[in-house]
Design a protein around this motif. Structure first.
Motif, PDB file in Angstrom:
ATOM      1  N   ARG A  44      49.208  47.297  52.288  1.00 47.91           N
ATOM      2  CA  ARG A  44      48.027  46.438  52.463  1.00 47.91           C
ATOM      3  C   ARG A  44      48.338  44.957  52.458  1.00 47.91           C
ATOM      4  NH1 ARG A  44      43.348  46.654  49.119  1.00 47.91           N
ATOM      5  NH2 ARG A  44      44.707  46.779  47.324  1.00 47.91           N
ATOM      6  N   VAL A  45      49.590  44.556  52.444  1.00 49.59           N
ATOM      7  CA  VAL A  45      49.896  43.127  52.372  1.00 49.59           C
ATOM      8  C   VAL A  45      49.569  42.437  53.679  1.00 49.59           C
ATOM      9  CG1 VAL A  45      51.649  43.293  50.576  1.00 49.59           C
ATOM     10  CG2 VAL A  45      52.332  43.506  52.953  1.00 49.59           C
ATOM     11  N   PRO A  46      49.187  41.181  53.593  1.00 45.52           N
ATOM     12  CA  PRO A  46      48.985  40.406  52.379  1.00 45.52           C
ATOM     13  C   PRO A  46      47.636  40.706  51.727  1.00 45.52           C
ATOM     14  CG  PRO A  46      48.460  39.047  54.274  1.00 45.52           C
ATOM     15  CD  PRO A  46      48.952  40.374  54.809  1.00 45.52           C
ATOM     16  N   VAL A  47      47.606  40.566  50.421  1.00 42.73           N
ATOM     17  CA  VAL A  47      46.363  40.703  49.655  1.00 42.73           C
ATOM     18  C   VAL A  47      46.118  39.372  48.968  1.00 42.73           C
ATOM     19  CG1 VAL A  47      45.209  41.882  47.747  1.00 42.73           C
ATOM     20  CG2 VAL A  47      46.731  43.176  49.268  1.00 42.73           C
ATOM     21  N   LEU A  48      44.929  38.810  49.161  1.00 42.12           N
ATOM     22  CA  LEU A  48      44.546  37.562  48.516  1.00 42.12           C
ATOM     23  C   LEU A  48      43.647  37.899  47.339  1.00 42.12           C
ATOM     24  CD1 LEU A  48      44.461  34.445  48.457  1.00 42.12           C
ATOM     25  CD2 LEU A  48      42.454  34.602  49.953  1.00 42.12           C
ATOM     26  N   ALA A  49      44.020  37.405  46.165  1.00 42.94           N
ATOM     27  CA  ALA A  49      43.274  37.731  44.954  1.00 42.94           C
ATOM     28  C   ALA A  49      43.071  36.505  44.082  1.00 42.94           C
ATOM     29  CB  ALA A  49      44.019  38.811  44.165  1.00 42.94           C
ATOM     30  N   VAL A  50      42.036  36.600  43.252  1.00 40.45           N
ATOM     31  CA  VAL A  50      41.800  35.644  42.178  1.00 40.45           C
ATOM     32  C   VAL A  50      41.770  36.489  40.921  1.00 40.45           C
ATOM     33  CG1 VAL A  50      40.232  33.982  41.168  1.00 40.45           C
ATOM     34  CG2 VAL A  50      40.441  34.114  43.643  1.00 40.45           C
ATOM     35  N   GLY A  51      42.803  36.344  40.092  1.00 42.39           N
ATOM     36  CA  GLY A  51      42.916  37.228  38.944  1.00 42.39           C
ATOM     37  C   GLY A  51      43.036  38.662  39.427  1.00 42.39           C
ATOM     38  N   GLU A  52      42.170  39.534  38.915  1.00 43.73           N
ATOM     39  CA  GLU A  52      42.181  40.945  39.320  1.00 43.73           C
ATOM     40  C   GLU A  52      41.232  41.228  40.483  1.00 43.73           C
ATOM     41  OE1 GLU A  52      44.158  43.523  38.188  1.00 43.73           O
ATOM     42  OE2 GLU A  52      45.246  41.855  37.258  1.00 43.73           O
ATOM     43  N   THR A  53      40.535  40.204  40.946  1.00 47.23           N
ATOM     44  CA  THR A  53      39.563  40.387  42.025  1.00 47.23           C
ATOM     45  C   THR A  53      40.215  40.131  43.381  1.00 47.23           C
ATOM     46  OG1 THR A  53      37.790  39.641  40.573  1.00 47.23           O
ATOM     47  CG2 THR A  53      37.338  39.611  42.941  1.00 47.23           C
ATOM     48  N   GLU A  54      40.219  41.146  44.229  1.00 50.76           N
ATOM     49  CA  GLU A  54      40.753  40.994  45.574  1.00 50.76           C
ATOM     50  C   GLU A  54      39.682  40.379  46.472  1.00 50.76           C
ATOM     51  OE1 GLU A  54      42.375  44.612  47.157  1.00 50.76           O
ATOM     52  OE2 GLU A  54      43.498  45.019  45.329  1.00 50.76           O
ATOM     53  N   LEU A  55      40.044  39.305  47.160  1.00 51.57           N
ATOM     54  CA  LEU A  55      39.117  38.653  48.077  1.00 51.57           C
ATOM     55  C   LEU A  55      39.228  39.238  49.479  1.00 51.57           C
ATOM     56  CD1 LEU A  55      39.468  34.913  46.999  1.00 51.57           C
ATOM     57  CD2 LEU A  55      37.744  36.580  46.299  1.00 51.57           C
ATOM     58  N   CYS A  56      40.447  39.574  49.909  1.00 50.70           N
ATOM     59  CA  CYS A  56      40.651  40.153  51.237  1.00 50.70           C
ATOM     60  C   CYS A  56      42.095  40.631  51.348  1.00 50.70           C
ATOM     61  CB  CYS A  56      40.333  39.148  52.335  1.00 50.70           C
ATOM     62  SG  CYS A  56      41.207  37.571  52.215  1.00 50.70           S
ATOM     63  N   TYR A  57      42.354  41.397  52.386  1.00 46.98           N
ATOM     64  CA  TYR A  57      43.720  41.813  52.681  1.00 46.98           C
ATOM     65  C   TYR A  57      43.897  41.915  54.189  1.00 46.98           C
ATOM     66  CZ  TYR A  57      41.737  46.562  52.923  1.00 46.98           C
ATOM     67  OH  TYR A  57      40.986  47.654  53.230  1.00 46.98           O
ATOM     68  N   TYR A  58      45.162  41.920  54.612  1.00 45.66           N
ATOM     69  CA  TYR A  58      45.591  41.857  56.015  1.00 45.66           C
ATOM     70  C   TYR A  58      45.297  40.493  56.636  1.00 45.66           C
ATOM     71  CZ  TYR A  58      46.016  46.999  55.978  1.00 45.66           C
ATOM     72  OH  TYR A  58      46.343  48.294  55.689  1.00 45.66           O
TER      73      TYR A  58
END
Length: 84
Positions: free
Chosen positions: A56-70
Motif C-alpha cells: 500500500r505504499v506510500p501511506v500518509l499518516a498523522v500518528g496512527e491515523t492514515e490520511l491516504c495511500y498510493y
C-alpha cells in the motif's frame, strides 16, 4: 518566547517506489500553503511496518491515523489541517 510545534506527517515509503516520489513532490508543494514537517520511513527497514503496509505504499499518516495511500488526497490533508 514559545516556538510553535509544527504538525508531523509521516509517509511510509520504500526505495524505488515511483508513487512515493510523486507523493513527496506533492507534499513539498503543499508545504507552501501549510506549515508542517514530513517524516519519511522506509518500511523495508522494519518487519512490522513491511507486514502492515507492504503493497500500500506510500501511506500518509498523522500518528496512527492514515490520511491516504498510493496517491496524495489533498482533500483529506486539508480536512486534517482544518481540525488544528
Amino acid at each position: 518566547m514559545h516556538t510553535p510545534v509544527l504538525p508531523l506527517l509521516t509517509v511510509y515509503t520504500r526505495e524505488g517506489c515511483h508513487l512515493c516520489m510523486e507523493m513527496q513532490q506533492e507534499l513539498s508543494l503543499l508545504q507552501q500553503r501549510y506549515s508542517f514537517t514530513v517524516e519519511y520511513i522506509d518500511i523495508d527497514n522494519d518487519v512490522d511496518l513491511k507486514q502492515r503496509y507492504n503493497t500500500r505504499v506510500p501511506v500518509l499518516a498523522v500518528g496512527e491515523t492514515e490520511l491516504c495511500y498510493y496517491f496524495l488526497e489533498t482533500e483529506s490533508v486539508e480536512a486534517y489541517f482544518r481540525t488544528l
